[in-house]
Design an enzyme around this catalytic site. Sequence first.
Site, PDB file in Angstrom:
ATOM      1  N   HIS A   1     -10.325   1.144   1.487  1.00 48.68           N
ATOM      2  CA  HIS A   1      -9.720   2.402   1.647  1.00 48.68           C
ATOM      3  C   HIS A   1     -10.980   3.317   1.863  1.00 48.68           C
ATOM      4  CE1 HIS A   1      -5.286   2.429   1.979  1.00 48.68           C
ATOM      5  NE2 HIS A   1      -5.309   1.976   0.741  1.00 48.68           N
TER       6      HIS A   1
ATOM      7  N   CYS B   1       0.774  -1.144  -0.138  1.00 47.17           N
ATOM      8  CA  CYS B   1      -0.013  -0.140  -0.040  1.00 47.17           C
ATOM      9  C   CYS B   1       0.847   1.529   0.017  1.00 47.17           C
ATOM     10  CB  CYS B   1      -0.997  -0.069   1.244  1.00 47.17           C
ATOM     11  SG  CYS B   1      -2.123   1.234   1.554  1.00 47.17           S
TER      12      CYS B   1
ATOM     13  N   HIS C   1      -9.327  -4.094  -2.358  1.00 47.27           N
ATOM     14  CA  HIS C   1      -8.121  -3.237  -1.538  1.00 47.27           C
ATOM     15  C   HIS C   1      -8.659  -1.843  -1.572  1.00 47.27           C
ATOM     16  CE1 HIS C   1      -3.797  -2.297  -0.162  1.00 47.27           C
ATOM     17  NE2 HIS C   1      -4.180  -1.302  -0.437  1.00 47.27           N
ATOM     18  N   GLU C   2      -8.877  -1.256  -2.643  1.00 45.04           N
ATOM     19  CA  GLU C   2      -9.116   0.318  -2.768  1.00 45.04           C
ATOM     20  C   GLU C   2     -10.379   0.724  -2.174  1.00 45.04           C
ATOM     21  OE1 GLU C   2      -6.776   2.185  -3.368  1.00 45.04           O
ATOM     22  OE2 GLU C   2      -5.165   0.441  -4.008  1.00 45.04           O
TER      23      GLU C   2
END
Length: 175
Positions: free
Chosen positions: A144, A98, A140-141
């Site tokens: 966030h 990341c 993953h994004e």
Amino acid sequence: MSLREIIILPDKQLRLVSKPVEKVTPEIRQLVDDMFQTMYDAPGIGLAAIQVAQPLRVITMDLAKPDAGGETKREPRVFINPEIIAKSDELSIYEEGCLSIPEYYEEVERPARVRVRFTDLDGVLREEDAEGLYATCIQHEIDHLNGVLFIDYLSKLKRDRVLKKFTKAAKRAGE
């Protein structure tokens, strides 16, 4: 286009839940342009707006790899207000990193395939299936955007070790 500063763990902004984008405006387009420039410069394959201190549900990605001649043909992707609407029971493991947790990589298990609904830069609502690294990067994004980091999937011991390391580094940088 301009480079934006990527916020680094333990910055508390990384734990914010990002707000939906109401409309694709010139400001959103500028943010996307800046995010791509920042992501390519870092370099990285994905970036969420919150990583450049903008708590908006915007993601940029580019999984392009160099061809046999060493040339990379960019494949920029933009996801506005993305949401996973289906995921496979089958799981896959990828080593994740990341830009907000630099130089730290760890294997994370996630659904191998997902279906994502999002708005594109033209304001069109779309759905798309993703698998492999593409699916992992999308998840993953999107994490966030919900204040979740990939280290949250690690054991408490590993997560605490990473947090301690980055908290110490932040204190040293502030001295």
